[in-house]
Design a protein around this motif. Sequence first.
Motif, PDB file in Angstrom:
ATOM      1  N   SER A  98       1.129  -1.560   0.006  1.00 23.69           N
ATOM      2  CA  SER A  98      -0.136   0.414  -0.211  1.00 23.69           C
ATOM      3  C   SER A  98       0.795   1.279   0.206  1.00 23.69           C
ATOM      4  CB  SER A  98      -1.230   0.120   1.384  1.00 23.69           C
ATOM      5  OG  SER A  98      -0.017   0.188   2.515  1.00 23.69           O
ATOM      6  N   PHE A  99       0.135   2.293  -0.196  1.00 29.09           N
ATOM      7  CA  PHE A  99       0.946   3.739   0.376  1.00 29.09           C
ATOM      8  C   PHE A  99       1.551   3.890   1.228  1.00 29.09           C
ATOM      9  CE2 PHE A  99       1.322   7.808   1.096  1.00 29.09           C
ATOM     10  CZ  PHE A  99       2.049   8.408   0.078  1.00 29.09           C
ATOM     11  N   ARG A 100       0.709   3.320   2.613  1.00 23.84           N
ATOM     12  CA  ARG A 100       1.352   3.617   3.402  1.00 23.84           C
ATOM     13  C   ARG A 100       2.743   2.874   3.699  1.00 23.84           C
ATOM     14  NH1 ARG A 100      -0.250   4.114   9.236  1.00 23.84           N
ATOM     15  NH2 ARG A 100      -3.005   4.273   9.431  1.00 23.84           N
ATOM     16  N   ASP A 101       2.554   1.745   3.592  1.00 25.93           N
ATOM     17  CA  ASP A 101       3.664   0.677   3.264  1.00 25.93           C
ATOM     18  C   ASP A 101       4.774   1.149   3.038  1.00 25.93           C
ATOM     19  OD1 ASP A 101       1.975  -1.490   4.498  1.00 25.93           O
ATOM     20  OD2 ASP A 101       2.077  -2.563   2.351  1.00 25.93           O
ATOM     21  N   VAL A 102       4.958   1.559   1.449  1.00 28.15           N
ATOM     22  CA  VAL A 102       5.933   2.023   0.939  1.00 28.15           C
ATOM     23  C   VAL A 102       6.477   3.467   1.599  1.00 28.15           C
ATOM     24  CG1 VAL A 102       6.557   3.527  -1.561  1.00 28.15           C
ATOM     25  CG2 VAL A 102       5.090   1.568  -1.553  1.00 28.15           C
ATOM     26  N   LEU A 103       5.223   4.183   1.992  1.00 33.43           N
ATOM     27  CA  LEU A 103       6.176   5.198   2.653  1.00 33.43           C
ATOM     28  C   LEU A 103       7.160   4.590   4.143  1.00 33.43           C
ATOM     29  CD1 LEU A 103       5.972   8.526   3.353  1.00 33.43           C
ATOM     30  CD2 LEU A 103       4.067   7.749   4.807  1.00 33.43           C
ATOM     31  N   LEU A 104       6.964   3.860   4.783  1.00 36.94           N
ATOM     32  CA  LEU A 104       7.123   3.268   6.146  1.00 36.94           C
ATOM     33  C   LEU A 104       8.895   2.892   5.372  1.00 36.94           C
ATOM     34  CD1 LEU A 104       4.864   1.502   7.647  1.00 36.94           C
ATOM     35  CD2 LEU A 104       5.443   3.720   8.130  1.00 36.94           C
ATOM     36  N   LEU A 105       8.660   2.068   4.404  1.00 35.56           N
ATOM     37  CA  LEU A 105       9.908   1.707   3.695  1.00 35.56           C
ATOM     38  C   LEU A 105      10.889   2.847   3.025  1.00 35.56           C
ATOM     39  CD1 LEU A 105       8.833  -0.872   0.905  1.00 35.56           C
ATOM     40  CD2 LEU A 105      10.183  -1.558   3.146  1.00 35.56           C
ATOM     41  N   LYS A 106      10.286   3.735   2.967  1.00 36.02           N
ATOM     42  CA  LYS A 106      11.450   5.298   2.220  1.00 36.02           C
ATOM     43  C   LYS A 106      11.532   5.553   3.446  1.00 36.02           C
ATOM     44  CE  LYS A 106      11.670   8.919  -0.937  1.00 36.02           C
ATOM     45  NZ  LYS A 106      11.931   8.135  -1.458  1.00 36.02           N
ATOM     46  N   ILE A 107      10.905   5.540   4.831  1.00 33.16           N
ATOM     47  CA  ILE A 107      11.576   6.018   6.498  1.00 33.16           C
ATOM     48  C   ILE A 107      12.180   5.244   7.166  1.00 33.16           C
ATOM     49  CG2 ILE A 107      10.813   6.781   8.396  1.00 33.16           C
ATOM     50  CD1 ILE A 107       8.270   7.346   7.167  1.00 33.16           C
ATOM     51  N   VAL A 108      12.303   4.394   6.735  1.00 32.18           N
ATOM     52  CA  VAL A 108      13.178   2.964   7.184  1.00 32.18           C
ATOM     53  C   VAL A 108      14.374   3.025   6.649  1.00 32.18           C
ATOM     54  CG1 VAL A 108      13.497   0.119   7.328  1.00 32.18           C
ATOM     55  CG2 VAL A 108      11.582   0.904   8.275  1.00 32.18           C
TER      56      VAL A 108
END
Length: 214
Positions: A98-108
């Motif tokens: 999801s968009f949230r998943d990819v956002l968290l990947l980028k933050i990680v």
Amino acid sequence: MSSTGDDAAAGGLCAVHVPRTSRTVTDLPRVGRFPAVQPGQPAIERLAPTSELLGFRGPTACAAAGITYRQLDYWARTGLLEPSVRTAYPATSQRLYSFRDVLLLKIVKRLLDAGVSLQNIRVAVAHLQSADQADLAGLTLMCDGATVYECTTPQQVVDLLKGGQGVFGIAVGAVWQELELTLGRLHAERTDTGETLVGHDPADELAQRRNRAV
């Protein structure tokens, strides 16, 4: 070889439990909306990358988050960040983020680059996953290489800087807008129909216009 984050030193618990106040997020620019149909068909609707009707496959998630597929696979297999739309099980299916998943990947990825331990990143990810998506754009994550702090107001950021604790900051709202622009140019998949949607890249459109003009 790119690090998966498993070689980071263990640190203390992540201090991400600053109370949040209810608020509404200001409207973010909706750029690069996906056509809900294949090219050549009537464009009856457009979907923003943040839509729950859209998911992103592994290669797209990697390109948008700036990570390698090895990192993506390792984080999913170890439970650091699994796709919330569709996992790789059964073996014939492809992961869908999801968009949230990819956002968290980028933050990680940014936290790893800042030297934050994998243990603290796991705590931060779990906390961010439990937060309302509408709240994420208003957060600023500050870290000193060991501890991650969640700030919801500019004053909290100032207080951390005064105390000499926060030396690296991630404005989640800025990452959100950057990611929305990036994903708008990449392929997506409709979660309801499985249809592959082609992103809209203004640069490609400009090149096509120039070619037609020659």
